[in-house]
Design an enzyme around this catalytic site. Sequence first.
Site, PDB file in Angstrom:
ATOM      1  N   LYS A   1      -4.042  -0.712  -2.860  1.00  0.00           N
ATOM      2  CA  LYS A   1      -5.244  -1.547  -2.797  1.00  0.00           C
ATOM      3  C   LYS A   1      -4.950  -3.014  -3.135  1.00  0.00           C
ATOM      4  O   LYS A   1      -5.318  -3.907  -2.392  1.00  0.00           O
ATOM      5  CB  LYS A   1      -6.306  -1.055  -3.794  1.00  0.00           C
ATOM      6  CG  LYS A   1      -6.798   0.349  -3.564  1.00  0.00           C
ATOM      7  CD  LYS A   1      -7.854   0.739  -4.583  1.00  0.00           C
ATOM      8  CE  LYS A   1      -7.390   0.770  -6.027  1.00  0.00           C
ATOM      9  NZ  LYS A   1      -6.354   1.773  -6.319  1.00  0.00           N
TER      10      LYS A   1
ATOM     11  N   ARG B   1     -15.793   2.119  -9.128  1.00  0.00           N
ATOM     12  CA  ARG B   1     -14.993   3.331  -9.316  1.00  0.00           C
ATOM     13  C   ARG B   1     -15.870   4.518  -9.683  1.00  0.00           C
ATOM     14  O   ARG B   1     -15.359   5.577 -10.024  1.00  0.00           O
ATOM     15  CB  ARG B   1     -13.976   3.105 -10.445  1.00  0.00           C
ATOM     16  CG  ARG B   1     -12.646   2.557  -9.956  1.00  0.00           C
ATOM     17  CD  ARG B   1     -11.725   2.413 -11.165  1.00  0.00           C
ATOM     18  NE  ARG B   1     -10.355   2.627 -10.832  1.00  0.00           N
ATOM     19  CZ  ARG B   1      -9.477   1.654 -10.606  1.00  0.00           C
ATOM     20  NH1 ARG B   1      -9.847   0.407 -10.640  1.00  0.00           N
ATOM     21  NH2 ARG B   1      -8.224   1.942 -10.340  1.00  0.00           N
TER      22      ARG B   1
ATOM     23  N   ARG C   1       6.505   0.637  -9.624  1.00  0.00           N
ATOM     24  CA  ARG C   1       5.714  -0.609  -9.627  1.00  0.00           C
ATOM     25  C   ARG C   1       6.152  -1.534 -10.752  1.00  0.00           C
ATOM     26  O   ARG C   1       6.413  -1.115 -11.869  1.00  0.00           O
ATOM     27  CB  ARG C   1       4.230  -0.281  -9.790  1.00  0.00           C
ATOM     28  CG  ARG C   1       3.363  -1.532  -9.948  1.00  0.00           C
ATOM     29  CD  ARG C   1       1.916  -1.314  -9.601  1.00  0.00           C
ATOM     30  NE  ARG C   1       1.282  -0.296 -10.417  1.00  0.00           N
ATOM     31  CZ  ARG C   1       0.066   0.209 -10.157  1.00  0.00           C
ATOM     32  NH1 ARG C   1      -0.615  -0.215  -9.106  1.00  0.00           N
ATOM     33  NH2 ARG C   1      -0.438   1.131 -10.935  1.00  0.00           N
TER      34      ARG C   1
ATOM     35  N   ARG D   1       3.506  -1.500 -16.326  1.00  0.00           N
ATOM     36  CA  ARG D   1       2.188  -1.396 -16.945  1.00  0.00           C
ATOM     37  C   ARG D   1       2.128  -0.265 -17.983  1.00  0.00           C
ATOM     38  O   ARG D   1       2.731   0.781 -17.808  1.00  0.00           O
ATOM     39  CB  ARG D   1       1.129  -1.162 -15.860  1.00  0.00           C
ATOM     40  CG  ARG D   1       0.675  -2.469 -15.222  1.00  0.00           C
ATOM     41  CD  ARG D   1      -0.198  -2.270 -14.023  1.00  0.00           C
ATOM     42  NE  ARG D   1      -1.193  -1.231 -14.174  1.00  0.00           N
ATOM     43  CZ  ARG D   1      -2.070  -0.909 -13.218  1.00  0.00           C
ATOM     44  NH1 ARG D   1      -2.056  -1.562 -12.072  1.00  0.00           N
ATOM     45  NH2 ARG D   1      -2.939   0.045 -13.412  1.00  0.00           N
TER      46      ARG D   1
ATOM     47  N   ARG E   1      -5.366   9.504 -14.654  1.00  0.00           N
ATOM     48  CA  ARG E   1      -5.973   8.554 -13.710  1.00  0.00           C
ATOM     49  C   ARG E   1      -6.270   9.228 -12.378  1.00  0.00           C
ATOM     50  O   ARG E   1      -7.278   8.930 -11.734  1.00  0.00           O
ATOM     51  CB  ARG E   1      -5.059   7.336 -13.524  1.00  0.00           C
ATOM     52  CG  ARG E   1      -5.238   6.332 -14.660  1.00  0.00           C
ATOM     53  CD  ARG E   1      -4.052   5.410 -14.808  1.00  0.00           C
ATOM     54  NE  ARG E   1      -3.832   4.574 -13.649  1.00  0.00           N
ATOM     55  CZ  ARG E   1      -2.663   4.029 -13.335  1.00  0.00           C
ATOM     56  NH1 ARG E   1      -1.611   4.245 -14.109  1.00  0.00           N
ATOM     57  NH2 ARG E   1      -2.535   3.289 -12.276  1.00  0.00           N
TER      58      ARG E   1
END
Length: 208
Positions: free
Chosen positions: A13, A88, A122, A154, A165
Amino acid sequence: MNYIFLGMPGSGKGTQAEALAEKFNIPIISTGNCFRKHIKNETELGLQVKDILEKGDLVPDEITFEMMKKEIETMDISNGLILDGYPRSIKQAELLKEFLKIDIVLNIELSEDQVLLRIGGRRTCKCGETYHIKFNPPQKEGICDKCGKELYIRDDSKEETIKNRLQVYKEQTAPLIDFYKEQIINIDGNPPIPEVTEEISKKLEINN
Ligand code: ADP
Ligand code: ADP
Ligand code: ZN
């Protein structure tokens, strides 16, 4: 035009929102980036949400909506806006409806296996840029191409947190696909980054 990007954590996204923002010259608001900024600056809100992000739960709807609204008020949205990571939950979508008309919802589809590979590699910069050690590496390892700062992993990339998540996505966010059925455009998130960008461009042209 106002756009929303939907998709599992790690589906791309943020990456595609950046590409679209550049193409149309419209601003993005990423609620995840906003929360991370508040945490880094140790604001009252940052202290309030730090543990929630670390666990991978959703920040309460009203708090998230108010933060987003405040942020939007500082932006020039005369050409439109891209929402990355908001809404969300159905409640968030209902709050948004009273405040902003949504024209198009881009739903990036990707399997859970791929999502795990994406999140695992990531690397993020404090400036908001996102890289991947394999699929989208920076020119100099560990350093942001855009601003020269050091990249980091992160805090919510631990295995347990990622599992949570994904669960939160299934329970609270996936129902939005039905909520937005009139505005939705499905995008195959599997191909390399530029190809996904190309697919989005093509589908948006057809819909215009
Ligand atoms: P991802 O890249 O995994 O999609 P984001 O950077 O968008 O994650 O969001 C990181 C975290 O910030 C979420 O796990 C959640 O804790 C919080 N967050 C972001 N957007 C929202 C939202 N709209 N509602 C509630 N919490 C949010
Ligand atoms: P989200 O905002 O949905 O959590 P990101 O845009 O942060 O997703 O992407 C997750 C990770 O996957 C990042 O490391 C990013 O560089 C990488 N990535 C994004 N899109 C692709 C793609 N099409 N192919 C391979 N890697 C990708
Ligand atoms: Zn940077």
